[in-house]
Design a protein around this motif. Structure first.
Motif, short mmCIF file in Angstrom:
data_model
loop_
_atom_site.label_atom_id
_atom_site.label_comp_id
_atom_site.label_asym_id
_atom_site.label_seq_id
_atom_site.Cartn_x
_atom_site.Cartn_y
_atom_site.Cartn_z
N ASN A 76 -14.76 5.98 -2.31
CA ASN A 76 -14.91 5.13 -3.48
C ASN A 76 -14.19 5.55 -4.83
O ASN A 76 -13.64 4.82 -5.48
CB ASN A 76 -16.29 5.18 -4.10
N GLU A 77 -14.03 6.80 -4.82
CA GLU A 77 -13.16 7.41 -5.69
C GLU A 77 -11.72 7.15 -5.88
O GLU A 77 -11.10 6.65 -6.83
CB GLU A 77 -13.32 9.03 -6.05
N HIS A 78 -11.28 6.97 -4.48
CA HIS A 78 -9.98 6.82 -4.37
C HIS A 78 -9.65 5.05 -4.58
O HIS A 78 -8.57 4.92 -5.19
CB HIS A 78 -9.36 6.91 -2.95
N MET A 79 -10.60 4.39 -4.22
CA MET A 79 -10.31 2.94 -4.58
C MET A 79 -10.40 2.70 -5.96
O MET A 79 -9.57 1.74 -6.58
CB MET A 79 -11.41 2.17 -3.87
N THR A 80 -11.17 3.39 -6.76
CA THR A 80 -11.33 2.99 -8.22
C THR A 80 -10.15 3.72 -8.88
O THR A 80 -9.53 2.87 -9.71
CB THR A 80 -12.23 4.13 -8.76
N THR A 81 -9.53 4.85 -8.38
CA THR A 81 -8.24 5.29 -8.97
C THR A 81 -7.04 4.60 -8.82
O THR A 81 -6.25 4.30 -9.63
CB THR A 81 -7.80 6.81 -8.36
N SER A 82 -6.83 4.00 -7.39
CA SER A 82 -5.72 3.36 -7.02
C SER A 82 -5.93 1.75 -7.47
O SER A 82 -4.78 1.12 -7.31
CB SER A 82 -5.54 3.56 -5.21
N GLY A 83 -6.98 1.47 -7.59
CA GLY A 83 -7.15 0.02 -7.70
C GLY A 83 -7.07 -1.06 -6.56
O GLY A 83 -7.03 -2.20 -6.48
#
Length: 444
Positions: A76-83
């Motif tokens: 989830n953190e990756h999706m938020t950071t990467s968009g």
């Protein structure tokens, strides 16, 4: 915790997520400390159970929870950071399947992301929309049809055999395998032959009957019949024709208008004109929508997630196969492989679906709760006597609610685009409109 990229090819992404053994242990300890005040064990007071005993008792289960939470959190953190917005549920697989407590957890994650849809200048979209006015001849034709409808026609008994448009008064009992079934009987039922209000084939078999005649009518319930226990079954109805009545159409005057809730004939004509033009506008909009989608398909280009295209092509192929083989209801059939034609259509659908979704999101188009409620009520009317069960089904089925909402959202986005596009109107005859509608249907 580490996230390392392993694939970056078009829309395809791959990552390795590593959660260290120390991080997992900290999470487990945190969960145990959180639960400790409420834990009771034999020989210890509530809240005083030693951590070592709690770890032995609850540690394995909490370890699984900690692993899942850590991996989900990292993703989830990756999706938020990467968009990134995954086109489908990411595929996750343990890299070290022989994992044991004390080891780091390594998970391989792969997915296709949704593409960045290019901004579209909707003012460049140019469309022509057909306009049809309801002329006097169309209104008169509709009036004539109303006068001949069952709601307006008076029926008078006759001695001759029944013909189409006659009304027969019947008693009937339906049986399947010789046994009467619930809802399959009626007395003194007035049935207009040719009205298609009964099962297909039922009314046809009563043409030519006379008052006092008894007849066995054999029909098959449609495969899609709403009562599942009757769908596709052959039934025999024992019918007694008690009376045959001929239709006697009324005069087209104020009295006829009052039968249809209008104040007088002029008011009824006004209502008919409005209804006809609403029908014309609906057909015209459908044609304009197809032209709009064709225009957008040509105007905009971007990469498509292969997984979505493949899933859509399979669905199209499956649906068309069942339409060509209506006798097969389940999934016990040969493997169905999409053709190139199916794949081309799937690409168009996926592309337009993503484009319309992006345009709608940017324009803050939404389907209101009131609109959803109205749509659900309209659907419920198709199941008379089962409305409560239908509402419960909708409430519990998020996927069905999404299926209801999707076409409503699409139509609102299309209306938004119509407002932004350059639309010119062309007045045509209803025959020209009908020809355009038939051409549209032949393309589907």
């Amino acid at each position: 915790m580490q996230v390392k990229e392993t694939q970056n090819d078009g829309l395809k992404r791959g990552y390795t997520i590593t959660v260290t053994a120390a991080e997992l242990d900290d999470k487990v300890v945190g969960k145990l400390k959180e639960a400790q005040p409420e834990v009771e064990m034999k020989g210890f007071r509530k809240g005083k159970v030693p951590m070592a005993m709690m770890r032995k008792q609850f540690g394995p289960r909490l370890m699984g929870e900690a692993m899942q939470e850590a991996i989900d959190g990292a993703l989830n953190e990756h999706m938020t950071t990467s968009g990134d917005r995954p086109a489908a549920q990411p595929e996750m697989k343990m890299a070290n399947e022989d994992w044991k407590e004390g080891d780091d957890v390594v998970v391989n994650v792969s997915y296709e992301k949704l593409p960045d849809v290019p901004e579209t200048d909707l003012s460049k979209v140019k469309l022509e929309r057909m306009v049809v006015k309801a002329d006097d001849s169309a209104v008169e034709e509709a009036l004539k049809n109303l006068a001949e409808s069952p709601q307006a026609v008076a029926y008078e008994a006759k001695d001759a055999a029944a013909e189409n448009n006659d009304q027969v008064v019947i008693d009937f009992v339906g049986k399947i395998d010789g046994e009467a079934f619930e809802g399959g009987a009626g007395d003194d039922y007035p049935l207009v032959l040719g009205s298609n209000s009964f099962i297909p084939g039922f009314e046809d078999q009563l043409v030519g009957t006379k008052a006092g005649e008894e007849k066995a009518v054999t029909v098959s319930f449609p495969a899609e019949y709403q009562a599942a226990h009757l769908a596709g079954k052959e039934a025999v109805f024992d019918v007694t024709v008690k009376e045959v009545r001929a239709a006697n159409a009324p005069e087209i005057d104020d009295e006829l208008a009052k039968k249809f809730g209008a104040e007088d004939l002029d008011a009824l004509k006004g209502q008919i004109r409005e209804r006809l033009e609403a029908e014309y506008n609906g057909a015209s909009r459908a044609i304009a929508k197809r032209k709009l989608l064709d225009e957008l398909d040509t105007l905009v280009s971007f990469d498509l997630p292969e997984s979505l295209v493949e899933a859509e092509a399979n669905q199209i192929a499956h649906q068309l196969w069942h339409e060509e083989n209506p006798d097969v209801q389940g999934h016990d059939h040969p493997e169905i492989n999409p053709t190139d034609e199916h794949k081309t259509l799937a690409q168009r659908r996926v592309k337009l679906g993503l484009l319309l979704a992006d345009i709608g999101q940017n324009a803050e188009v939404k389907v209101s709760d009131q609109e959803m409620t109205q749509a659900i009520m309209n659907q419920a009317r198709q199941y008379p006597g089962q409305e409560r069960q239908f509402f419960e089904f909708v409430q519990q089925n998020a996927q069905f609610r999404q299926q209801l909402q999707a076409p409503m959202f699409e139509d609102k986005v299309v209306d938004h685009i119509f407002e932004k596009a350059t639309v010119t109107e062309k007045t045509v005859t209803k025959e020209e409109l009908q020809t355009a509608v038939e051409a549209l249907e032949s393309e589907d």
